[in-house]
Write a protein that holds these residues in place. Structure first.
Motif, mmCIF file in Angstrom:
data_model
loop_
_atom_site.group_PDB
_atom_site.id
_atom_site.type_symbol
_atom_site.label_atom_id
_atom_site.label_comp_id
_atom_site.label_asym_id
_atom_site.label_seq_id
_atom_site.Cartn_x
_atom_site.Cartn_y
_atom_site.Cartn_z
ATOM 1 N N ALA A 1 35.123 31.907 41.774
ATOM 2 C CA ALA A 1 35.801 33.197 41.922
ATOM 3 C C ALA A 1 34.837 34.289 42.382
ATOM 4 O O ALA A 1 33.671 34.321 41.989
ATOM 5 C CB ALA A 1 36.448 33.604 40.601
ATOM 6 N N ASN A 2 35.348 35.192 43.219
ATOM 7 C CA ASN A 2 34.555 36.365 43.616
ATOM 8 C C ASN A 2 34.339 37.286 42.415
ATOM 9 O O ASN A 2 33.213 37.708 42.132
ATOM 10 C CB ASN A 2 35.275 37.133 44.729
ATOM 11 C CG ASN A 2 35.344 36.348 46.020
ATOM 12 O OD1 ASN A 2 34.492 35.496 46.288
ATOM 13 N ND2 ASN A 2 36.362 36.619 46.832
ATOM 14 N N ARG A 3 35.444 37.595 41.751
ATOM 15 C CA ARG A 3 35.396 38.427 40.548
ATOM 16 C C ARG A 3 36.309 37.802 39.508
ATOM 17 O O ARG A 3 37.348 37.230 39.836
ATOM 18 C CB ARG A 3 35.853 39.852 40.852
ATOM 19 C CG ARG A 3 34.873 40.665 41.684
ATOM 20 C CD ARG A 3 35.472 41.970 42.156
ATOM 21 N NE ARG A 3 36.582 41.746 43.095
ATOM 22 C CZ ARG A 3 37.135 42.694 43.847
ATOM 23 N NH1 ARG A 3 36.698 43.934 43.777
ATOM 24 N NH2 ARG A 3 38.130 42.407 44.667
ATOM 25 N N ASP B 1 27.583 36.892 36.846
ATOM 26 C CA ASP B 1 27.391 38.332 37.015
ATOM 27 C C ASP B 1 28.609 39.021 37.624
ATOM 28 O O ASP B 1 28.504 40.122 38.171
ATOM 29 C CB ASP B 1 26.151 38.603 37.877
ATOM 30 C CG ASP B 1 26.261 37.981 39.268
ATOM 31 O OD1 ASP B 1 27.317 37.388 39.584
ATOM 32 O OD2 ASP B 1 25.294 38.095 40.036
ATOM 33 N N ASN B 2 29.780 38.361 37.529
ATOM 34 C CA ASN B 2 30.983 38.922 38.164
ATOM 35 C C ASN B 2 32.163 38.982 37.205
ATOM 36 O O ASN B 2 33.314 38.873 37.597
ATOM 37 C CB ASN B 2 31.364 38.076 39.387
ATOM 38 C CG ASN B 2 31.637 36.616 39.015
ATOM 39 O OD1 ASN B 2 31.277 36.165 37.936
ATOM 40 N ND2 ASN B 2 32.265 35.889 39.919
ATOM 41 N N VAL B 3 31.863 39.139 35.912
ATOM 42 C CA VAL B 3 32.908 39.108 34.883
ATOM 43 C C VAL B 3 33.210 40.519 34.392
ATOM 44 O O VAL B 3 32.303 41.299 34.109
ATOM 45 C CB VAL B 3 32.479 38.225 33.694
ATOM 46 C CG1 VAL B 3 33.560 38.216 32.612
ATOM 47 C CG2 VAL B 3 32.160 36.810 34.163
ATOM 48 N N ARG B 4 34.491 40.819 34.291
ATOM 49 C CA ARG B 4 34.903 42.138 33.800
ATOM 50 C C ARG B 4 35.993 41.979 32.747
ATOM 51 O O ARG B 4 36.992 41.295 32.977
ATOM 52 C CB ARG B 4 35.421 43.006 34.954
ATOM 53 C CG ARG B 4 35.852 44.391 34.500
ATOM 54 C CD ARG B 4 36.182 45.288 35.673
ATOM 55 N NE ARG B 4 36.541 46.618 35.243
ATOM 56 C CZ ARG B 4 36.889 47.607 36.051
ATOM 57 N NH1 ARG B 4 36.913 47.391 37.371
ATOM 58 N NH2 ARG B 4 37.205 48.797 35.598
ATOM 59 N N VAL B 5 35.792 42.585 31.600
ATOM 60 C CA VAL B 5 36.785 42.584 30.532
ATOM 61 C C VAL B 5 37.682 43.805 30.685
ATOM 62 O O VAL B 5 37.196 44.941 30.776
ATOM 63 C CB VAL B 5 36.110 42.595 29.144
ATOM 64 C CG1 VAL B 5 37.137 42.864 28.045
ATOM 65 C CG2 VAL B 5 35.392 41.275 28.897
ATOM 66 N N GLY C 1 40.838 35.473 46.169
ATOM 67 C CA GLY C 1 39.464 35.077 45.860
ATOM 68 C C GLY C 1 39.037 35.453 44.456
ATOM 69 O O GLY C 1 38.014 34.976 43.965
ATOM 70 N N ASP C 2 39.832 36.321 43.796
ATOM 71 C CA ASP C 2 39.529 36.726 42.425
ATOM 72 C C ASP C 2 40.294 35.841 41.433
ATOM 73 O O ASP C 2 41.270 35.175 41.789
ATOM 74 C CB ASP C 2 39.914 38.186 42.189
ATOM 75 C CG ASP C 2 39.076 39.144 43.024
ATOM 76 O OD1 ASP C 2 37.939 38.775 43.372
ATOM 77 O OD2 ASP C 2 39.562 40.243 43.329
ATOM 78 N N ASN D 1 47.824 38.066 45.111
ATOM 79 C CA ASN D 1 47.250 36.790 45.578
ATOM 80 C C ASN D 1 45.977 36.359 44.862
ATOM 81 O O ASN D 1 45.205 35.556 45.393
ATOM 82 C CB ASN D 1 46.992 36.839 47.092
ATOM 83 C CG ASN D 1 48.275 37.044 47.883
ATOM 84 O OD1 ASN D 1 49.299 36.427 47.580
ATOM 85 N ND2 ASN D 1 48.226 37.929 48.870
ATOM 86 N N ALA D 2 45.720 36.909 43.695
ATOM 87 C CA ALA D 2 44.608 36.412 42.887
ATOM 88 C C ALA D 2 45.052 35.129 42.187
ATOM 89 O O ALA D 2 46.244 34.898 41.971
ATOM 90 C CB ALA D 2 44.197 37.447 41.856
ATOM 91 N N LYS D 3 44.104 34.271 41.838
ATOM 92 C CA LYS D 3 44.400 33.114 41.003
ATOM 93 C C LYS D 3 44.569 33.590 39.565
ATOM 94 O O LYS D 3 43.846 34.482 39.106
ATOM 95 C CB LYS D 3 43.273 32.088 41.074
ATOM 96 C CG LYS D 3 43.173 31.358 42.404
ATOM 97 C CD LYS D 3 44.302 30.350 42.571
ATOM 98 C CE LYS D 3 44.123 29.533 43.844
ATOM 99 N NZ LYS D 3 45.209 28.549 44.035
ATOM 100 N N VAL D 4 45.521 32.994 38.860
ATOM 101 C CA VAL D 4 45.820 33.443 37.501
ATOM 102 C C VAL D 4 45.764 32.260 36.531
ATOM 103 O O VAL D 4 46.352 31.207 36.782
ATOM 104 C CB VAL D 4 47.207 34.109 37.431
ATOM 105 C CG1 VAL D 4 47.564 34.441 35.986
ATOM 106 C CG2 VAL D 4 47.240 35.368 38.289
#
Length: 292
Positions: A135-137, A162-166, A184-185, A210-213
């Motif tokens: 994943a990008n993000r 380094d691309n994780v956000r809570v 891509g996220d 269109n993000a993956k869930v």
């Protein structure tokens, strides 16, 4: 939901004249206390109404179910999103051994992990690990009691990636924090009954862009699953007014470890750096430092 309950009531009413005396007692109890019966074992239900466990099993068969677990599952699906905190306290009083709540709760949590291990789809688990790595993000979202699971997952994934956000409830709204989510996220939503509407909305928002869930929840019938590309199931039966998060936490722990195994070289360097930082700033105690 209510319609399903009415269908079950109609089945019981239709079958009632042909039921044995013991089975009629069970039927009457379920009609009056279906919210409590849904979380009782066959043995406990039998003990509560004064019949044998085998009578409870035969009652379920008489209604057309393959066994008592099938009847119990339908009852649980019916009411789990409807239970108020007051009702859950009443269930606690019915199901928990007041003399030994420690044993009652731990046994229930062990059963939740056992059922989770049986239900989990290994292929789906592996695919989720792959999605995390590419994943990008990565956004992790979940509220109320699930917020603890979100923070735990975010803390450890942040040590590896380094691309994780809570996503949190704060000054910014959920949608503002997801403003730039897109193809891509990856968005990971965590919620269990009673499901958080904000989490459901967040997954729908991400899916529309269109993000993956990924949904981490208790059932494929969960409203989170409707908006997910991947659904990981963790058992979270309620044995009290406190949500049982042991099995979901174990599943999340497994995800973190699986990602870590794929990134073992990165983890090794990260923790070498962290150990130096922890020692320099006395993060974990030990000898005191003079900062004057």
């Amino acid at each position: 939901m209510e319609g399903n309950r009415q269908d079950l009531i109609k089945i019981i009413q239709m079958k009632f004249p042909r039921l044995s005396k013991g089975q009629k007692i069970i039927a009457e109890y379920i009609l009056k206390h279906y919210d409590k019966a849904a979380f009782m074992t066959a043995a406990k239900l039998g003990q509560t109404v004064g019949v044998s466990e085998s009578t409870v099993v035969r009652f379920a068969n008489e209604l057309g179910f393959s066994g008592y677990p099938s009847l119990q599952k339908e009852l649980q699906e019916l009411i789990k999103t409807k239970l108020t905190s007051v009702q859950r306290i009443e269930i606690t009083n019915e199901l928990i051994d007041e003399e030994n709540p420690l044993k009652s709760v731990l046994k229930a949590d062990i059963e939740n992990i056992r059922v989770t291990l049986e239900k989990i789809n290994q292929n789906t688990f592996d695919e989720v690990v792959s999605e995390i790595l590419k994943a990008n993000r990565i956004y992790i979202v979940g509220f109320r009691s699930s917020q603890a699971l979100v923070e735990f997952m975010g803390f450890y994934l942040n040590l590896i990636l380094d691309n994780v956000r809570v996503i949190s409830r704060g000054v910014s709204d959920v949608f503002e924090q997801l403003l730039r989510v897109g193809e891509g996220d990856l968005v990971i939503g965590i919620s269990f009954p009673r499901y958080s509407l904000r989490t459901i909305d967040a997954l729908k928002f991400a899916k529309d862009r269109n993000a993956k869930v990924v949904a981490i929840t208790d059932s494929l019938l969960s409203p989170l699953a409707a908006h997910a590309d991947y659904t990981l199931i963790a058992q979270s039966n309620m044995v009290s007014f406190v949500d049982s998060l042991v099995a979901p936490l174990s599943l999340i722990n497994a995800l973190i470890v699986a990602v870590g195994v794929k990134q073992k070289d990165v983890i090794s360097e990260t923790f070498k750096t962290l150990e130096n930082i922890w020692e320099e700033y006395n993060v974990y105690g030990g000898r005191s430092k003079n900062y004057d």
